[in-house]
Design a protein around this motif. Structure first.
Motif: not given
Length: 351
Positions: A91-95
Motif C-alpha cells: 500500500r505504498s506509492d512509487v515515483t
C-alpha cells in the motif's frame, strides 16, 4: 522508544529544530539537519510500530545503470514491474527520482525529503556501485537491486548466477566441448561478473586453459549478439559452443546463426540467460539457459523497504536477499562437430 526530545537533548538543539529536520523543512541549515538525521538514525528513531508515519509511504526509484534509462527492456523492465507490484502489496506509492537534480552540497536525505520520498530503490552497475554507499551514509533507507554489499547500511536484493553459469559450462564440457566462447555485456555489473567467474571456474575444474580470444564483450542487445557471433566464427580457431550472458545477445547470436546457415546445435551449441520472461521459449531451437526470477527482486525490495520506512518493526534488517539462478537444459546444445564452423569477417563460410 526514542523521542524527538531525546534526539534534541543529545545534540544540543531545540525539539522544534528536530521536528523541522525530520519533516524536511527548509527553515534549518543543512549542517543542523544532517546532525539531527544522523542521531535519529543512530537511535533507531521511527522504527517502532508506535511511531506511525503520517500518510502513505512513497518509494523513490533511481536507475543508475548505463543501459536502463529510458528503454526499460528485458531485465530492468521485469525489475520495475516487480517494484510496482511489491509497493502495491505494501500500500505504498512509487515515483521516479533523478538524482542529477540534486543541488551542489545538498544532502541526499534533504533532496529526497523535499520530494516526499521516504526510501530509495537503486539499480546500479560497477561505475555507480559507490553511489549507494554514499546515499546510505547520508541516512537514507535504501535497497539496491542486482548488486551485493558488505556495508551494513546498504540493503540489497540480487540473483546469484555464478553457480548456474558454472553448471551450464560444465554441461557443455560434458558434451565434449573444449573451446567455449564467452560473451558478456560491455558494461560490467554484478550479474555479468558472477557469470564470468562461473565460466572460469568450470574451465579450471576441467583443466581447460582460459583463452582470452574466446572472451569478448559487446552491447547487451540483439545486434551485440550478432556481432559477437561474427567475431567468434572468424577466429582462426573458432569455438564449438558459445555462452551469451544476456537474453537479447543470445537471441541475436541465434538469429545470426540462421542468417549464416549455421545449424544450432549440430554445428554450434549456444547457451544463454533468461531473466524470467521466458525468452528461451520464444526461439527455435529453445535455448539452454541460466534462468533467474528477476521480477521477484523488485517485489521483495519494494515490499521490504515500504514496511521499513513505515515503521514495521518486523522487517528484518539489514536486507540480504540472494536468489540462486538455475540451469535449464533445452534444445540448443549437442556434442561438438568433427570440425568447427569458420567464417570470414564478411560471413562467407570457410569450413
Amino acid at each position: 522508544m526514542t523521542t524527538v526530545r531525546e534526539i534534541a537533548t543529545n545534540i544540543g538543539v531545540a525539539p522544534s529544530t528536530v521536528s523541522r529536520a525530520l519533516s524536511g523543512s527548509s527553515r534549518i541549515s543543512e549542517q543542523v539537519r544532517d546532525r539531527v538525521l544522523r542521531e535519529a538514525r543512530r537511535l533507531g528513531y521511527g522504527r517502532g510500530r508506535s511511531v506511525p508515519r503520517v500518510g502513505a509511504v512513497t518509494l523513490g526509484v533511481a536507475f543508475l545503470n548505463k543501459y536502463a534509462w529510458p528503454q526499460f527492456t528485458g531485465y530492468d523492465s521485469l525489475i520495475l514491474a516487480g517494484m510496482v507490484r511489491g509497493a502495491r502489496e505494501a500500500r505504498s506509492d512509487v515515483t521516479f527520482v533523478d538524482l542529477q537534480q540534486r543541488l551542489h552540497g545538498e544532502s541526499y536525505r534533504s533532496f529526497l525529503a523535499g520530494r516526499g520520498v521516504h526510501g530509495l530503490i537503486l539499480r546500479v552497475d560497477d561505475e555507480t556501485h559507490g553511489v549507494a554507499i554514499d546515499i546510505a551514509k547520508d541516512g537514507v533507507d535504501i535497497a539496491v537491486i542486482a548488486d551485493r554489499y558488505d556495508e551494513p547500511d546498504v540493503n540489497f536484493a540480487c540473483c546469484c548466477s555464478r553457480n548456474a553459469a558454472q553448471d551450464v559450462v560444465q554441461h557443455l564440457i560434458g558434451l565434449g566441448h573444449r573451446r567455449i566462447g564467452f560473451c558478456r555485456n560491455n558494461v560490467l555489473d554484478r550479474d555479468h561478473r558472477d557469470r564470468l567467474d562461473g565460466y572460469r571456474a568450470a574451465l579450471e575444474v576441467a583443466g581447460i586453459e582460459v583463452d582470452d580470444q574466446l572472451h569478448i564483450s559487446r552491447p547487451a542487445d540483439v545486434a551485440g549478439g550478432a556481432a559477437a557471433l561474427n567475431a567468434f566464427l572468424s577466429n582462426a580457431a573458432p569455438p564449438t559452443a558459445i555462452f551469451f550472458t544476456d537474453p537479447l545477445m543470445t537471441v541475436g547470436g541465434l538469429r545470426r546463426a540462421v542468417e549464416l546457415g549455421v545449424h544450432v546445435p549440430n554445428e554450434l551449441s549456444i547457451v544463454g540467460v533468461d531473466d524470467g520472461d521466458d525468452t528461451r521459449q520464444m526461439t527455435y531451437p529453445i535455448y539452454t539457459a541460466v534462468c533467474q526470477r528477476s521480477a521477484d527482486l523488485g517485489v521483495q525490495a519494494a515490499r521490504w523497504l515500504a514496511r521499513t520506512c513505515g515503521g514495521d518493526q518486523s522487517s528484518e534488517r539489514p536486507l540480504r536477499l540472494v536468489l540462486e539462478a538455475y540451469l535449464e537444459v533445452n534444445q540448443s546444445t549437442a556434442p561438438p562437430p568433427a570440425q568447427p564452423v569458420r567464417m570470414t569477417s564478411h560471413g562467407q563460410r570457410i569450413s
